[in-house]
Design an enzyme around this catalytic site. Structure first.
Site, PDB file in Angstrom:
ATOM      1  N   TYR A 225       0.857  -1.193   0.000  1.00 53.94           N
ATOM      2  CA  TYR A 225       0.000   0.000   0.000  1.00 53.94           C
ATOM      3  C   TYR A 225       0.884   1.231   0.000  1.00 53.94           C
ATOM      4  O   TYR A 225       1.728   1.394   0.895  1.00 53.94           O
ATOM      5  CB  TYR A 225      -0.859  -0.063   1.265  1.00 53.94           C
TER       6      TYR A 225
ATOM      7  N   ASP B 221      -7.764  14.678   9.090  1.00 50.53           N
ATOM      8  CA  ASP B 221      -7.291  13.479   9.781  1.00 50.53           C
ATOM      9  C   ASP B 221      -8.421  12.899  10.624  1.00 50.53           C
ATOM     10  O   ASP B 221      -8.846  13.491  11.606  1.00 50.53           O
ATOM     11  CB  ASP B 221      -6.089  13.852  10.651  1.00 50.53           C
TER      12      ASP B 221
ATOM     13  N   HIS C 136      -8.390   9.827  12.195  1.00 44.02           N
ATOM     14  CA  HIS C 136      -7.991   8.836  13.194  1.00 44.02           C
ATOM     15  C   HIS C 136      -8.071   9.469  14.585  1.00 44.02           C
ATOM     16  O   HIS C 136      -7.287  10.345  14.928  1.00 44.02           O
ATOM     17  CB  HIS C 136      -6.561   8.352  12.922  1.00 44.02           C
TER      18      HIS C 136
END
Length: 712
Positions: A77, A591, A593
């Site tokens: 990835y 972001d 997360h």
């Protein structure tokens, strides 16, 4: 025979334990399973004796010969900066032995914004490649024949424009859509649970999933329409049983959505795939993959699948990112190798191995080569490909497989009782459970119950920083804006407007297929942001509510002397000052997360801080406004996507503009040590990297507040 073994073993074990019962060696796992020190034939499930690979329920593998016939696909990835830079990286890796491509997109792309949007100033080209149009997509795959190369794309929120642009890029390479091979993630439910790169509310998002499954089933028979992902659940703190259960429950919801479109289950089920995280518990992780195949076969049989292919759970795996440490980072090479071994022992179809520096920054060419070679060594030097399912028949692993399957099935039934995963997500059940598990995990690490080598034990006194890849965010953004401008100046504006209006009509009326309409818009050179906006006008944009879970950290620490000490300090502070010390935990940029932010918020609240949370995806100006309105002492910025050098200085500047420069700013997350001085020079008081002890962080922040109050 087993009873004889036990009768012989028990007194020996007890003698070695100086008379203690061997059951004192039992270990209660977060997954709800109690591990014993010894497993025997008595622990083997009945079905283990007759299970064979390639035969339902596929516990031992989806193919009869597995790696003995063909090894797993090495699918790294990657994606960063511009399409040109990513293309060069892909071509070099393919020449060095990689077999498939897996594209990482930047967060602006994930959230459906063009690179010139004001909300993505710090995100363009960070943590992935920026894609604004078909022109970028064509450059990304320049010299890579899409008719021959399997391409995986991790995309959910902006899945419609990204997949549409991929299809058009294939057309303009001379490859019809029917010949395209690969996988798109298209797993929106887990975004609402953990990763947060959603755009639209759950209901229209599920329609997007179903439209893609329908379109690919009819038009792209070689393409996997969905990769149902548990990876991000484990990264957010889920136990392995939670990851297993909620991933399969998501899969069940997607199957229902496709069947509601009138598709027969066997028309699309064979193109569904899965994506799991592989952490450091080797045998538990291998058992998880075995249990996943077993359960999915049962689930699809219950859905009426007749084809054996429809009942096969095929999966891509990636080694854990959250297991990587900033401290003593070369240990991560070892961690990744063990995790890769676990994935292979569990029977994955393809694998990505993380680079050792990913707890700090994007991988360098040097670290990416080690990560890729980890798999090549595993394939060619260790002998793991010689035998089908080498763990088959293991007393321990077979018992673990059965226990994990049982635990996961119980959780799936709980979700089903709520009306399925869409309803469970709307009620917040999976998210709450995962956040609780994450906080408990952090408490175990802080207390030293879970040993992390080089972090909470065997720590180096002095660590030399490692070289990191630095992305010039401003330069990348300017180049993307320039290409967008050129495209808008040269395209047929009337054709673009007509295509976007047609797409908006499909979204608003429910008549037609969203992906089909988006392909027309992409071919006309509508941008990613324009396609996303057309659907947003019909669907609206989703805004999640944030909250702080209380009591989890306190339960783990209630008898701990250090915990009691900081509680006492905060009580003394409140008695003297008349207010609790206060912190605004902030997420800026795109972001999504939020594991670290939620753990800090929960732990600090349990210690006695007044904790406020921003919404996700705030701008620095919005965070500054909230901090002033809430009258907090500290802003704690959580950054995991490399936007800290842009966004945090801007936040500090906004505070100064408001006359609020007495609000302390601290930062935590994936921040390279090389950036610490830059942030300190900008005015950041404390920096907490991955692996930081939460109690130590709380003491440091409280000390800063006391010092500031004393100097006022």
């Amino acid at each position: 025979m087993t009873k004889t073994i036990n009768s012989a073993w028990l007194p020996l074990a007890s003698k070695e334990l100086k008379g203690a019962d061997p059951s004192t060696l039992n270990k209660d796992m977060p997954e709800g399973i109690t591990l014993k020190p010894l497993y025997t034939a008595d622990d083997l499930p009945a079905e283990a004796a007759t299970a064979l690979p390639g035969i339902a329920p596929f516990t031992r593998g989806v193919r009869a010969t597995m790696y003995a016939g063909q090894p797993w696909t090495i699918r790294q990835y990657a994606g960063f900066s511009t399409a040109e830079e990513s293309n060069a990286f892909y071509r070099k890796n393919l020449a060095a032995g990689q077999k498939g491509l897996s594209v990482a997109f930047d967060l602006a792309t994930h959230r459906g914004y063009d690179s010139d949007h004001p909300r993505v100033v710090g995100d363009v080209g960070k943590a992935g490649v920026a894609i604004d149009s078909v022109e970028d997509m064509k450059i990304l795959f320049d010299g890579i024949p899409l008719g021959e190369m399997s391409v995986s794309m991790t995309m959910n929120g902006a899945i419609i424009p990204v997949l549409a642009m991929f299809i058009v890029a294939g057309e303009e390479q001379g490859v019809p859509r029917a010949r395209l091979t690969g996988t798109v993630q298209n797993d929106i439910l887990k975004e609402f649970m953990v990763r947060n790169t959603y755009i639209y509310p759950p209901e229209p998002s599920m329609r997007i999933v179903a439209d893609i499954i329908e379109f690919t089933a009819k038009e792209m028979p070689k393409f996997n329409s969905i990769s149902i992902s548990g990876y991000h659940m484990q990264e957010a703190g889920a136990t392995l049983s939670q990851e297993l259960a909620y991933t399969l429950a998501d899969g069940m919801e997607y199957v229902r959505a496709a069947m509601k479109k009138g598709l027969d289950v066997d028309d699309f089920a064979g193109r569904l795939s899965f994506f799991f995280c592989i952490g450091m518990n080797i045998f538990m992780e291998a058992a998880k993959l075995r249990a996943a195949r077993q359960l999915w076969s049962k689930i699809m049989t219950d859905f009426g699948a007749k084809s054996e292919r429809s009942k096969m759970l095929r999966t891509h795996c990636q080694t854990s990112g959250v297991s990587l440490t900033e401290q003593d980072p070369y240990n991560n090479v070892v961690r990744t190798a063990y995790e890769a071994l676990a994935a292979v022992l569990g029977g994955t179809q393809s694998l990505h191995t993380n680079s050792f520096d990913e707890a700090i920054a994007l991988p360098t060419e040097f670290s990416a080569r080690i990560a890729r070679n980890t798999q090549l060594i595993l394939q060619h030097e260790t002998g793991v490909t010689n035998v089908v399912d080498p763990l088959g028949g293991s007393y321990y692993v077979e018992a673990l497989t059965a226990q994990l399957a049982e635990e996961a099935w119980s959780m799936i039934q709980e979700v089903e009782s709520l009306g399925g995963m869409t309803k469970a997500v709307e009620q917040g059940l999976p998210k709450m459970r995962i956040e609780e598990a994450a906080t408990r995990k952090q408490a175990r690490i802080d207390r030293g119950e879970d040993v992390i080598v080089g972090v909470n034990k065997f720590r180096l006194e002095n660590e030399a920083p490692v070289d990191i890849l630095e992305i010039d965010n401003a330069k990348v953004r300017l180049s993307q804006i320039a290409r967008l401008t050129r495209m808008r100046e040269t395209r047929d504006g009337k054709a673009v407007d007509a295509a976007l209006k047609a797409l908006e009509k499909v979204a608003a009326t429910g008549q037609g297929n969203l992906l089909s309409a988006a392909v027309d818009a992409a071919r006309a050179r509508a941008s990613l942001g324009e396609i996303s906006d057309a659907m947003e006008r019909a669907f609206s944009r989703h805004h999640a509510s944030t909250r702080v879970i209380s009591g989890v950290y306190a339960d783990a620490y209630q008898e701990d002397a250090e915990y009691k000490a900081i509680r006492a300090k905060i009580e003394a502070f409140k008695a003297e000052r008349g207010t609790d010390p206060s912190i605004l935990v902030a997420k800026m940029g795109q972001d999504g997360h939020d594991r670290g932010a939620k753990v800090i918020a929960t732990a600090f609240a349990d210690m006695g801080f007044r904790v406020e949370l921003t919404d996700m995806f705030e701008t620095p100006a919005e965070v500054a406004d909230k901090a002033v309105a809430k009258r907090v002492d500290v802003i704690g910025v959580s950054s995991l996507a490399a936007g800290h050098k842009t966004l945090i200085p801007e936040l500090i500047a906004k505070l100064k503009e408001k006359g609020a420069d007495d609000i302390i700013v601290v930062a935590g997350g994936v921040i390279p040590e090389q950036d610490y001085q830059f942030l300190r020079d900008a005015g950041v008081a404390e920096i907490f990297g991955p692996g930081s002890n939460v109690m130590a962080a709380a003491n440091a922040v409280l000390g800063d507040i006391v010092g500031l109050r004393r100097n006022r």
